[in-house]
Structures are given as C-alpha cells and as structure tokens.
Design a protein around this motif. Structure first.
Motif, mmCIF file in Angstrom:
data_model
loop_
_atom_site.group_PDB
_atom_site.id
_atom_site.type_symbol
_atom_site.label_atom_id
_atom_site.label_comp_id
_atom_site.label_asym_id
_atom_site.label_seq_id
_atom_site.Cartn_x
_atom_site.Cartn_y
_atom_site.Cartn_z
ATOM 1 N N PRO A 142 5.227 -0.482 9.180
ATOM 2 C CA PRO A 142 3.977 0.051 9.761
ATOM 3 C C PRO A 142 3.884 1.568 9.694
ATOM 4 O O PRO A 142 2.789 2.123 9.843
ATOM 5 C CB PRO A 142 4.036 -0.433 11.215
ATOM 6 C CG PRO A 142 5.487 -0.679 11.495
ATOM 7 C CD PRO A 142 6.074 -1.137 10.198
ATOM 8 N N ASP A 183 -9.237 -3.887 7.218
ATOM 9 C CA ASP A 183 -8.023 -3.076 7.304
ATOM 10 C C ASP A 183 -6.926 -3.689 6.443
ATOM 11 O O ASP A 183 -6.687 -4.904 6.494
ATOM 12 C CB ASP A 183 -7.533 -3.002 8.752
ATOM 13 C CG ASP A 183 -8.419 -2.107 9.604
ATOM 14 O OD1 ASP A 183 -8.798 -1.035 9.115
ATOM 15 O OD2 ASP A 183 -8.726 -2.497 10.752
ATOM 16 N N SER A 227 -2.278 2.384 7.386
ATOM 17 C CA SER A 227 -3.195 1.406 6.803
ATOM 18 C C SER A 227 -4.408 2.136 6.225
ATOM 19 O O SER A 227 -4.566 3.343 6.391
ATOM 20 C CB SER A 227 -3.632 0.388 7.849
ATOM 21 O OG SER A 227 -4.349 1.043 8.892
ATOM 22 N N LYS A 241 3.883 2.664 -1.549
ATOM 23 C CA LYS A 241 2.725 2.000 -0.959
ATOM 24 C C LYS A 241 2.333 0.783 -1.793
ATOM 25 O O LYS A 241 2.566 0.731 -2.996
ATOM 26 C CB LYS A 241 1.555 2.971 -0.867
ATOM 27 C CG LYS A 241 1.742 4.043 0.204
ATOM 28 C CD LYS A 241 0.494 4.894 0.344
ATOM 29 C CE LYS A 241 0.610 5.828 1.560
ATOM 30 N NZ LYS A 241 1.654 6.837 1.400
ATOM 31 N N SER A 294 -6.104 -10.109 3.116
ATOM 32 C CA SER A 294 -6.574 -9.159 4.137
ATOM 33 C C SER A 294 -8.077 -9.245 4.393
ATOM 34 O O SER A 294 -8.631 -8.384 5.065
ATOM 35 C CB SER A 294 -6.216 -7.712 3.747
ATOM 36 O OG SER A 294 -4.822 -7.559 3.610
ATOM 37 N N ASP A 328 -2.824 -2.994 5.293
ATOM 38 C CA ASP A 328 -1.593 -2.228 5.501
ATOM 39 C C ASP A 328 -1.164 -1.560 4.190
ATOM 40 O O ASP A 328 -1.269 -2.149 3.112
ATOM 41 C CB ASP A 328 -0.464 -3.142 5.991
ATOM 42 C CG ASP A 328 -0.706 -3.655 7.401
ATOM 43 O OD1 ASP A 328 -1.388 -2.946 8.157
ATOM 44 O OD2 ASP A 328 -0.217 -4.760 7.722
ATOM 45 N N ASN A 329 -0.667 -0.324 4.308
ATOM 46 C CA ASN A 329 -0.200 0.411 3.124
ATOM 47 C C ASN A 329 1.180 -0.045 2.650
ATOM 48 O O ASN A 329 1.628 0.357 1.576
ATOM 49 C CB ASN A 329 -0.150 1.915 3.406
ATOM 50 C CG ASN A 329 -1.532 2.521 3.503
ATOM 51 O OD1 ASN A 329 -2.498 1.984 2.948
ATOM 52 N ND2 ASN A 329 -1.654 3.626 4.227
#
Length: 547
Positions: free
Chosen positions: A371, A363, A375, A340, A412, A365-366
């Motif tokens: 995907p 939000d 997230s 991650k 982000s 994203d990890n």
C-alpha cells in the motif's frame, strides 16, 4: 576466524595467505582486454575479485590488458569503464593500462636475457611447433637456444628498432623443452607486431605475450591475488616462473583459479558476440537479446539481480554450467517489490459499454501488495480496450475470459457482459458491445455471482500508444562455430506497434521511473528509442518462469 569466516575456497586461501605472508592490504584486479564489451560472465569474474577486496578492506584494480594492438580500441575502454561504474564496482580514482608499463616490461625482458634466461629464436612458427613435441613426446631445443646474452641483446634490439619483419624472430623464455607442461617448453614472450596501438601509436613494434606481461603488471600494481578462471591453471607455473626468474623483491602476486562459468542458451565469446553484432541482424552491442552488460541494461535487468545471480552460483573449483534463464528468476525477485503495476493492452480490441451514460472513475492500487505505493484513479468510460486474445467468439470448453453472452470482471472495475459482436467486411472482429453491472464495482462487497475470469483493460480516454518489444531466446539450440548467424532464432524479437498503456505511465516516467509491471504481461522497461512522439517499452521478463 569469527567475522572472517571464509565463504568459499578462494576466500579461505586469501585469508590464510594474508595471515601467513603478513600481507597488509589485499589487492585484486579485473584485467579485461579492450577488444569487446563486458558480459554476464565478466560480471561473474568481477564479483569474485571485487568481493574479496571489499571483504578484506583492500584495493580492487581495473587494468586494461592492452599489449596486443590488433583489435583493441578506445571505444571498448570507455564501454568497459561505463559498465563498471553502472555495476557499482569502485576501482579507485583511475584505471590502469598494461601499455603504460611497456618500457618496464621491455626492461624486464632485457634482464632475463642478461641472466641467460631468455633468447632470440629464428625458428618459424611451424618449425617451433615441430620442435615443441607433444603431450607424450619431449620437445627439442631450438638451434638458437645457446646464443650468448650479448648476441641476444643485439638481435632483440633489432626487433625493437623495427628492423625485423613479423614472424621472422621472437624472444623466448629458456625454461625446459622436456617439461610435461607444454606451456613451459620455452614459450614465446615477445613478438614483432607492426601495428599502430590505440594509445601508444607507433612507439613500439614489439609486444609482450600475455603470459609474460601479466605477472609483471600484477607485480607493478602491487596485486596480491590474481584471481582467474581455471582455463589458466596450466599457465600458473609460467606465471610463477616469470616472477622467480626476475628475482623480484617484496610480496609477489599469487594466482588462484576458480571454476569457469558456462551458460546455456547464450554465447559469451567475444568473437561470437562481434560476429553477431557485425551481422546487422541485431541492434548493436546493447541489443536486449545479448548477454552483454549493455544488452542486459537495455533489457531492464538490474545490477542487483545480476549480483544475486552470480552470488547464487558461488565460487566453485571446477567449471559450472548454468541455465541462463536462472537469471530471470532473480530479475523477478528483485523487481516484484520495486515497481508500479499498470495495465497495458498489447493487441487492442475495442469495447463499447452501451448502458454507461457518464464516465466514472475507479481506484487502482499502484502495487499488487504494497500500500505504500499508493493508488491512482483511472476513467471507466464508454469506450474501452481489452486484449484481443481475451475474447473468443466460439470459446473452447475451459475458456475463462469474455465470449458472447458471457460475463467477465474488469480488474478494479465492473462486471461486463458481451451482447453483440461487430465485424468488418473481412469477417474480423473489430468491436464488442457490452453492458456493465453497476452493482458489481470492485471493492463494493458484491458476491451474488462470480464471473469466469478477470481481465485487464484500458479506457480510450486514458490510453497512450506504445511500441512494445518482446524478446525470446536468440538461439533455440547451441550454435555451431560455422553456423552462428544461421542459428539465430528469427522470432527472437517481436514488435507490437499498436499497443496501448495507461496514460499515467508518462507522469511516472517524468519522475524518473523506468521499469513497470504490466499486469498479466510481465516486467517492462522504457527503451532508449523512446521520444516525445513515441513510447517504446522492452519486456524484461514475463511474470512467470518457464525455467
């Protein structure tokens, strides 16, 4: 050869041997002496022998070559077995120990004496070196070479009973003092050592030399192929002589040598490694700066990366020198799709968003591209932290991060603009006061203007304190034998005690995750010193290679 196409010259020789000698089961082994810890070079040798056994559906043995009581210890046995298990190299139900064959090896020595192929010699070590000759001059027979088998048996028995002091008497193989191979000039095969053995105690006071014990141990275990580095190539005639002189029956083991692996930038000699550990400068055998398997594990290097690295090197016939940093490439390749991505600020600088009324959530994203990692939501609050080096009060021409009156994108999140710089009494910047543009939220499609750059950040509401440890090369140049400790790079370990990381990392760690990518910083692993009070992270590798 269809599916049995040889991948390298060792593989080809084993395949041909299996066909020509009618070998039912290929048996290989890895025989470490338990006087140190495994390292990356060990993994290279293990991979070759284990890979051959696996390919041919054979057997792979772990055997401790422990017939020298001087520096061997159960600590090393346990450490080696643990590392082998971590590497995933299955050596069966249990490991073998050379010391378990002490009586059999002794009996084989008696057999050689009875056959007139071994004799007890009273020459001192210095005299023996003189009699041995040189590469251009033949050796001379020992005056004790023609003792009768009966006399040799009696004298050897005295050695076994502890009646002879160390260095006074040895047992030698009777081969050829004029051989062009100096190793065959009546080598010593047994010597007196009045040392307590870590497993057998004081049961024995004579011990076999490696060159005599090794082929016998291989034979006892049914090893078919004794694979080793080419430093042993000149020892092969003695290996074969022992097996032949004893007139052993059945399928005999065959020694095959491959090119030795040399690595730049690190030391793998057990003697050097022990010196480094004993110096107290390092943290022990698992110091992340060491190329030991334990050091690599603590550094966060995966076994997959290690095997990708050694497989890339292949199995050359001659010695190969490889830059150790090549391993880092395979670490990045292995981790980039596995871990991650979080944000960490190593050297925090406080940012206050003056026009933000209430905390928002964005939000994130990890993972940067996959995907399936999902997230998470992180708070965008009035107080944030950015990396101190991402701000410059008087920026150089091509500076693309935050500076007074300039705008930057928070990853982000939003664009922020620095309006005021707060300093302490010493003139050091301690706080930035900024405004954010609500219309620039990441993912909103806003494209009216572009900031100079994008930086990472943390919310004060979601910041977990963390100690971060960064590692550089232990040596900046090849260390010399007498200047090993003095050659250590004193900047090889840098510790940042006030780093901050996203609080979500604690939840991920509780779920069993240990490795992470810290955006713009690199790949990191949770260190064993982590406690409920303090999170400690080691940098595995940076994001980009300087190889």
């Amino acid at each position: 050869m269809s599916e049995n196409v040889a991948l390298n010259f060792v593989d080809r020789l084993v395949y041909e041997d299996k066909e020509n000698r009618k070998i039912d089961k290929v048996v290989t082994r890895f025989p470490p002496e338990p006087n140190g810890y495994l390292h990356i070079g060990s993994a290279y040798a293990i991979n070759i022998s284990y890979g051959i056994a696996q390919k041919y559906g054979g057997q792979f043995n772990l055997r401790f070559d422990d017939t020298n009581p001087m520096k061997e210890d159960m600590e090393y046995v346990h450490a080696i077995m643990e590392d082998m298990a971590w590497l995933g190299c299955d050596y069966g139900k249990e490991a073998f120990f050379g010391s378990d064959y002490s009586k059999q090896i002794f009996d084989y020595a008696i057999d050689l004496i009875n056959k007139g192929k071994a004799y007890v010699c009273d020459l001192s070590m210095e005299e023996m070196r003189t009699y041995r000759g040189t590469l251009t001059e033949a050796g001379k027979n020992s005056p004790y070479r023609d003792r009768s088998p009966e006399e040799n048996l009696e004298l050897f028995k005295e050695m076994q009973l502890g009646l002879i002091d160390e260095g006074v008497r040895v047992l030698r193989a009777k081969i050829d003092m004029e051989s062009p191979n100096l190793i065959l000039r009546d080598p010593v095969i047994y010597r007196v050592l009045k040392e307590k053995h870590y497993r057998t105690g004081n049961e024995w006071c004579i011990y076999p030399m490696y060159d005599f014990a090794h082929p016998i141990q291989d034979y006892i275990e049914g090893v078919t192929h004794s694979l080793c580095s080419n430093e042993f190539i000149n020892h092969r005639p003695l290996y074969d002589w022992v097996l032949s002189a004893l007139e052993l029956k059945g399928i005999l083991p065959r020694q095959i040598e491959f090119g030795r692996l040399n690595l730049t930038g690190v030391v793998t000699s057990k003697r050097y490694l022990k010196q480094l550990v004993d110096s107290g400068i390092l943290d022990g055998w698992d110091d992340p700066r060491l190329p030991t398997i334990k050091g690599l594990r603590r550094r966060g290097v995966t076994k997959e990366a290690i095997f990708d690295f050694v497989n890339e090197i292949g199995v050359p016939k001659t010695s190969t020198t490889v830059d150790y940093k090549m391993l880092e490439h395979f670490v990045r390749q292995d981790l980039k799709e596995k871990v991650k991505c979080l944000m960490m600020v190593q050297n925090p600088l406080k940012v206050v968003i003056t026009n933000l009324e209430e905390t928002e959530y964005v939000d994130v994203d990890n993972h940067f591209s996959n995907p399936e990692f999902g997230s998470r939501k992180i708070p965008f609050s009035k107080e944030l932290y950015i990396e101190r080096e991402d701000f410059c009060e008087q920026p150089p021409k091509k500076f693309k991060r935050l500076s007074p009156g300039e705008e930057v994108r928070l990853r982000s999140a939003y664009f922020i603009k620095c309006n005021e710089v707060i300093k302490d009494d010493q003139g050091e910047v301690v706080e930035l006061r900024c405004t954010y543009d609500v219309a620039t939220k990441s993912g909103s499609g806003f494209n009216e203007r572009k900031p100079k750059g994008t930086i990472h950040w943390l919310s004060a509401l979601d910041a977990t304190r963390c100690t971060v440890r960064l590692y550089e090369d232990l040596f900046l140049e090849e260390p010399s034998d007498d200047q090993l400790i003095e050659s250590i790079n004193m900047n090889s370990k840098n510790v940042y005690d006030n780093a901050l990381v996203e609080g979500s990392i604690l939840n991920f760690i509780s779920q069993g995750e240990k490795r992470f990518q810290f955006i713009r910083n690199g790949y990191y692993v949770v260190d064993k010193l982590t406690s409920n009070e303090q999170l400690v992270m080691n940098q595995i590798v940076s994001l980009k290679s300087n190889f």
